[in-house]
Write a protein that holds these residues in place. Sequence first.
Motif, PDB file in Angstrom:
ATOM      1  N   GLN A 122       4.275  10.778  -3.664  1.00  0.00           N
ATOM      2  CA  GLN A 122       4.333   9.631  -2.756  1.00  0.00           C
ATOM      3  C   GLN A 122       4.989  10.029  -1.439  1.00  0.00           C
ATOM      4  N   ILE A 123       4.346   9.628  -0.321  1.00  0.00           N
ATOM      5  CA  ILE A 123       4.843   9.961   1.022  1.00  0.00           C
ATOM      6  C   ILE A 123       5.399   8.727   1.709  1.00  0.00           C
ATOM      7  N   ALA A 124       4.704   7.597   1.623  1.00  0.00           N
ATOM      8  CA  ALA A 124       5.151   6.377   2.305  1.00  0.00           C
ATOM      9  C   ALA A 124       4.615   5.174   1.562  1.00  0.00           C
ATOM     10  N   ASN A 125       5.226   4.031   1.787  1.00  0.00           N
ATOM     11  CA  ASN A 125       4.721   2.775   1.244  1.00  0.00           C
ATOM     12  C   ASN A 125       5.175   1.623   2.132  1.00  0.00           C
ATOM     13  N   LYS A 126       4.367   0.582   2.192  1.00  0.00           N
ATOM     14  CA  LYS A 126       4.663  -0.606   2.991  1.00  0.00           C
ATOM     15  C   LYS A 126       4.284  -1.834   2.160  1.00  0.00           C
TER      16      LYS A 126
ATOM     17  N   PHE B  63       0.854  -1.185   0.000  1.00  0.00           N
ATOM     18  CA  PHE B  63       0.000   0.000   0.000  1.00  0.00           C
ATOM     19  C   PHE B  63       0.892   1.237   0.000  1.00  0.00           C
ATOM     20  N   ILE B  64       0.400   2.291  -0.688  1.00  0.00           N
ATOM     21  CA  ILE B  64       1.164   3.519  -0.909  1.00  0.00           C
ATOM     22  C   ILE B  64       0.324   4.694  -0.432  1.00  0.00           C
ATOM     23  N   ILE B  65       0.989   5.656   0.219  1.00  0.00           N
ATOM     24  CA  ILE B  65       0.326   6.884   0.681  1.00  0.00           C
ATOM     25  C   ILE B  65       0.789   8.025  -0.228  1.00  0.00           C
ATOM     26  N   PHE B  66      -0.186   8.730  -0.845  1.00  0.00           N
ATOM     27  CA  PHE B  66       0.089   9.866  -1.722  1.00  0.00           C
ATOM     28  C   PHE B  66      -0.494  11.139  -1.111  1.00  0.00           C
ATOM     29  N   ARG B  67       0.131  12.271  -1.450  1.00  0.00           N
ATOM     30  CA  ARG B  67      -0.467  13.570  -1.152  1.00  0.00           C
ATOM     31  C   ARG B  67      -1.567  13.809  -2.172  1.00  0.00           C
TER      32      ARG B  67
END
Length: 951
Positions: A775-779, A765-769
């Motif tokens: 892209q801000i974070a991904n796990k 999963f990826i966190i976007f603004r």
Amino acid sequence: MNTNKQRTNYKYWVFVKTVCGKDIDLKKKECDPYCVLKMGTGQQYRTKVVMDSHQPKFDQVFRFGAITLKEKLLIQVNHFENFTRDPCIGKVQVDFSSLEQNVTHTKWYPLEGISKGEIQLQLYVHLTPKQRRSLVTHPILLQPKFQPQQFLQIKTQTLQQPKPQPKTQTQPQKQTIIKPQPKQEISQNTEIKKIENKIPLKTQTQTQTQTQTQTQKITEPKQITTIQKKPETQQNSQNKNPLTQKKSPIIQRQKPIYNSYTQLNNVKKSPISTRTPPKPIQRSQSQQPKPIPRTQINRPIKPKVNSSISPILTKRSLQTTTTTTTATTNSSIQKTNNSISPKLTKNTTTSKPITTTTSTQNSNLRSTNQKKTIFPKHLQPRIIDPNIQTKMELEYVYGYRGWEGRNNLHYTYNGNIVYIAASIGVVLNLQTNTQKFFLCHTDTILCMGIHPSGRFVVTGQDGDEPLICVWDVETCKLIDSLNVEHDGGVVYATFSIDGKKIITIGGDDDHTITLISLEENRIIDDIQGNENKSLCVDFDPNDPNRFVICGIRHIYFGNCQNGRLTLKEGELNKKSNDMFLSVMINYNGDVVTSNSKGEILIWDYLEMKIKKRFRAHVGPCVSLHNTQEGVFVSGGKDGKIKLFKSDDYTLIVTISSIVGGPIRAVDYKDGFVIVGTNKNEIWRANVRTNEAECLIFCHGEQIHGLACDPKKKLIVTGSDDRTIRSWDVLKRKFLRKKPVNGQPRSVVFSNNGAFIAVGLRDGEFIIFRASDFTQIANKKEITTGVETMSFSPDSHYLIILDGSGELHVYDSFLGFKKSKIINNVGTDVSAMDWSDSNKYVRICNLGVVSTYSIETGQVETGLEGKINWVTQKCVYAKSVKDATTIDINQSNHFIIGQNSGNIKYFNTLESEPEIYYGHSKKIIKVSFLQNSHLVSIGGEDKCILQWKLLN
């Protein structure tokens, strides 16, 4: 309903509906039964799992093919378990040999291998369409009902000459595909002038006008057709034989009102998009050729659907009156030509209708055929009353059926464009970026053809006996519809140049070719096509009876004169593996085809041989379009558009500015080419400047993710094409896209609208603004894929449901560190609710609602009324058990999506829902956008539907 694709040698269709089970005992407190149905080899289906039930209700229909009725159906009832092999509860063997055909049988079958337990089945057996067509002696098929035709202007007049005795007609021989001899020419019928008998209604006798009642006045002189009633002795002799009985009086129908397009003079027409039809062959009344009877094709005409028709193509009502005559004189029948407004469609007849007598044998057969059955059903078009007040209306469709089919995108007569998406016919206004919709189809629309006038289109849908519909692009109202026996759907349909006929190609194993008369609203003839798949057909622009059909390793030159289809095979090299992808007939008489090698081939129509071929594209050339400006257009998989001269086939210009992928459809008007691509996008290119713009954006693969911005009128979607995209709902336009390293399965906004979380199929999963997709974070800690995600009200927690039914809790304040795993949640989750304290989450799985603690990861019970929930999506109601997705708006109105593609809108869960149509397959997600819009996505139809909430 599930269908089996292996249909080659089946003689019977066997429909099996698993209704319910009773007293299924597994010697356990919990029982999660489902059924596995097997018949023969390769025919196996399974029902849904009914959780925690000893009295399960399945209500699912399956179809099996059978060569003989001695074959048996095996039904095995299993118990569903998550991580072990499902144990068998009991078995049932069903024998069909003793069942009466065309009748629904409801029976209880005891389960073998278990102490008690039964399963209820509904069974229906009938012949396949191929077998039904061979029943030439069936009296029902020989008695088509006369119905008022929507394409005709019908008038009658009293006759004084008796009708001669009808000649006995012989059964036509079986049609075969004839291979031509070298240098063989097609014989042409000589033209016979037609004597037109135009008699104004004002010149009729005074006695006739006094005895006949008329509801509307006819002011224009019209062509009068001859009508003759048979003598009474002849009628009595015919009634004894139901196979030769015909209705009395016999009415000869006129040509369509748009035959010569004089009715369309007041409509703005384009000199490029419209074709000038040839002058029709005229014959006198005595010289009219009698069509060869094809009794196996004369199916009963289905009743018409009342609809509001445009003034150009108005619906006609049939009004008849009876007059008193002696035995030696003929009866007079007057038919009036009326334009009916929508308010008067129900009450238009003011006189007694024509009645006919039938024999006892025929009436008995008809009553047997009308027994109530649950399946199969002849489809009727879906009609939506515009006067009914609704909660929402379809506003815009992002999508186009570009991944399959060809030539399904056209200019209309007034410069708009018409195309298909899901089960919707869409008309796009290029000036205002608004859309109008045709919503009468009941399944996925597979093909589209446009009338030579540019005003009307024909669309064909998927299914076993699918609908074809003719409708008006100006009003988007249904004009006519018909069921065709194309098992597998209608893959191609086109109008003849005079607009009187339609030819369709079926998706069945026989690749059936069907000829439909719009004057008579019935199938005139159908024949078996090539053993290989046929892909396209085109009519001659100079002759409404000649056409060419082609496909994989075959091309046929056809004729449909006198109501019969005849085909002659074109000369091909035996070693050739050409796949002909598109065909058109040039105005100079040449036949132009394109193949999978990117070549364009020029054929001589009379000799049916290739006289020229040249390379046009790198890769397959999929689409061809003819124009009246002396040029034709081709589109290929290389993404290029090319214009050629029609006389010497030299290249004029190449357009390479289309970046939407391989070309599937092209059309040309006023120096602009519209292009449909297999990425489900529509482009428009300027031929003079070689510049292109995208008119309709969409995803190229199935859509699985949808999120609505809580602060703005924006939505974000994710698709298997490995992109996420944002859309402006108010402006109805595409904003931006972001490629991702995987296939998105879920998309969700944080509650402040600042961030977007995207879950992928591989578990990452990826966190976007949200503002710029940075892209801000991904796990990547989940191995079974992401199915559903949700942020807590304060965006502290992000919960992710994986493919194995586990719930993963991530703490966003700690850099999205995993804090908890909750097991055995389930995979069929339709809704989630958060508590206002962010400590509890409520999940609806297959209609079962469970509450989980975020801190302990355990199921919590006895908390009803003690927790304040931010939303109320998870509900205890039977009305939402079949929901694939649920949402609720600020007015506490529920919306649910279903596997069938329907959307249900509930004011309250106890009230009757309003049903909305548009999607053709399972709805993946529905979501309210604040309190003004609703957005829905269909997975397989690859469409985004934007709905506007009313009041």
